[in-house]
Scaffold this motif. Structure first.
Motif, PDB file in Angstrom:
ATOM      1  N   LYS A  59     -32.031  -0.973  44.693  1.00 42.01           N
ATOM      2  CA  LYS A  59     -31.934   0.432  44.941  1.00 42.01           C
ATOM      3  C   LYS A  59     -32.513   1.238  43.545  1.00 42.01           C
ATOM      4  N   PHE A  60     -32.742   2.530  43.803  1.00 34.18           N
ATOM      5  CA  PHE A  60     -33.096   3.188  42.541  1.00 34.18           C
ATOM      6  C   PHE A  60     -31.747   3.438  41.839  1.00 34.18           C
ATOM      7  N   LYS A  61     -31.901   3.580  40.472  1.00 31.63           N
ATOM      8  CA  LYS A  61     -30.579   3.625  39.751  1.00 31.63           C
ATOM      9  C   LYS A  61     -30.483   4.963  39.312  1.00 31.63           C
ATOM     10  N   THR A  62     -29.363   5.708  39.902  1.00 33.17           N
ATOM     11  CA  THR A  62     -29.000   7.262  39.772  1.00 33.17           C
ATOM     12  C   THR A  62     -28.085   7.616  38.778  1.00 33.17           C
ATOM     13  N   MET A  63     -27.460   6.590  38.276  1.00 32.18           N
ATOM     14  CA  MET A  63     -26.494   6.739  36.975  1.00 32.18           C
ATOM     15  C   MET A  63     -26.894   5.923  35.704  1.00 32.18           C
ATOM     16  N   ASN A  64     -26.484   6.631  34.743  1.00 35.35           N
ATOM     17  CA  ASN A  64     -26.860   5.998  33.548  1.00 35.35           C
ATOM     18  C   ASN A  64     -25.590   5.043  33.008  1.00 35.35           C
ATOM     19  N   ASP A  65     -25.828   4.260  31.869  1.00 35.92           N
ATOM     20  CA  ASP A  65     -24.684   3.254  31.739  1.00 35.92           C
ATOM     21  C   ASP A  65     -24.052   4.054  30.187  1.00 35.92           C
ATOM     22  N   LYS A  66     -23.853   5.304  30.260  1.00 33.15           N
ATOM     23  CA  LYS A  66     -23.284   5.752  28.982  1.00 33.15           C
ATOM     24  C   LYS A  66     -21.565   5.125  28.986  1.00 33.15           C
ATOM     25  N   LYS A  67     -21.079   5.129  27.919  1.00 33.39           N
ATOM     26  CA  LYS A  67     -19.503   4.678  27.950  1.00 33.39           C
ATOM     27  C   LYS A  67     -18.903   5.500  26.793  1.00 33.39           C
ATOM     28  N   ASP A  68     -17.589   5.384  27.075  1.00 33.85           N
ATOM     29  CA  ASP A  68     -16.689   6.481  26.103  1.00 33.85           C
ATOM     30  C   ASP A  68     -16.357   5.653  24.774  1.00 33.85           C
TER      31      ASP A  68
END
Length: 200
Positions: A59-68
């Motif tokens: 699928k197309f990636k709609t969310m990034n991988d940002k972390k707290d």
């Protein structure tokens, strides 16, 4: 005859044609998501297909991988990028699954392929959804998508597996087009994605 023979032939030819016709849109989405997601335009994941056989969905990636600050991924809503929100609302995120259809892992129409970890949580009735190839869109998607309960989704999925026909698939295609235009049922109330299934 349609269920066991013509449906697969139709899937292959229509998916191949759509990939050719929609290639400019696919290219646009790939470029936009490449920059939005630090060089990662695609989302790949293991999913159960027909008879529970595991395959890799694209699928197309709609969310990034940002972390707290503790190294944990932020919530879905916080990681959903601007272009990702547009891609999801217009259902463009589903287009790469046409490759899965050509390959034979999926059908254009069928129950949506869910997460592998849900497999042991299904009851006997819910497992019937795996009697057919999973689809890019399906009866549950045109009757609420992420805005309905899990039980309703499973009931719709199982009903579809027991009533497959060319006429029904044509109805689902038409209703899917209407849903995409109206942007209905993209997510549950006040959430970026559907709530996870936790069993019965």
């Amino acid at each position: 005859m349609y269920r066991n023979f013509f449906k697969r032939i139709l899937d292959f030819n229509v998916a191949l044609l759509l990939l050719l016709l929609l290639s400019p849109i696919l290219l646009f989405a790939i470029i936009g998501l490449f920059f939005a997601n630090s060089g990662k335009p695609f989302f790949v994941q293991q999913r159960p297909g027909q008879h529970g056989k595991i395959f890799t969905i694209v699928k197309f990636k709609t969310m990034n991988d940002k972390k707290d600050q503790n190294g944990h991924l932020l919530s879905d809503a916080e990681r959903l990028t601007s272009i990702g929100r547009f891609v999801r609302k217009t259902s463009l995120d589903e287009l790469p699954q046409l490759f899965n259809v050509v390959k034979g892992d999926m059908s254009l129409i069928g129950p949506r392929p869910l997460l592998v970890q849900y497999l042991p949580l299904y009851n006997e009735h819910q497992r019937k959804r795996h009697a057919v190839r999973p689809g890019i869109t399906g009866w549950a998607q045109v009757n609420g998508r992420n805005a309905i309960s899990w039980q309703q989704k499973f009931d719709y999925d199982v009903w579809y597996t027991e009533n497959i026909s060319l006429k029904l698939d044509a109805v689902i295609v038409w209703k899917t087009i209407q849903k995409v235009i109206k942007r209905e049922g993209i997510s549950g109330e006040a959430v970026a994605t559907a709530e996870p299934f936790k069993g019965n």
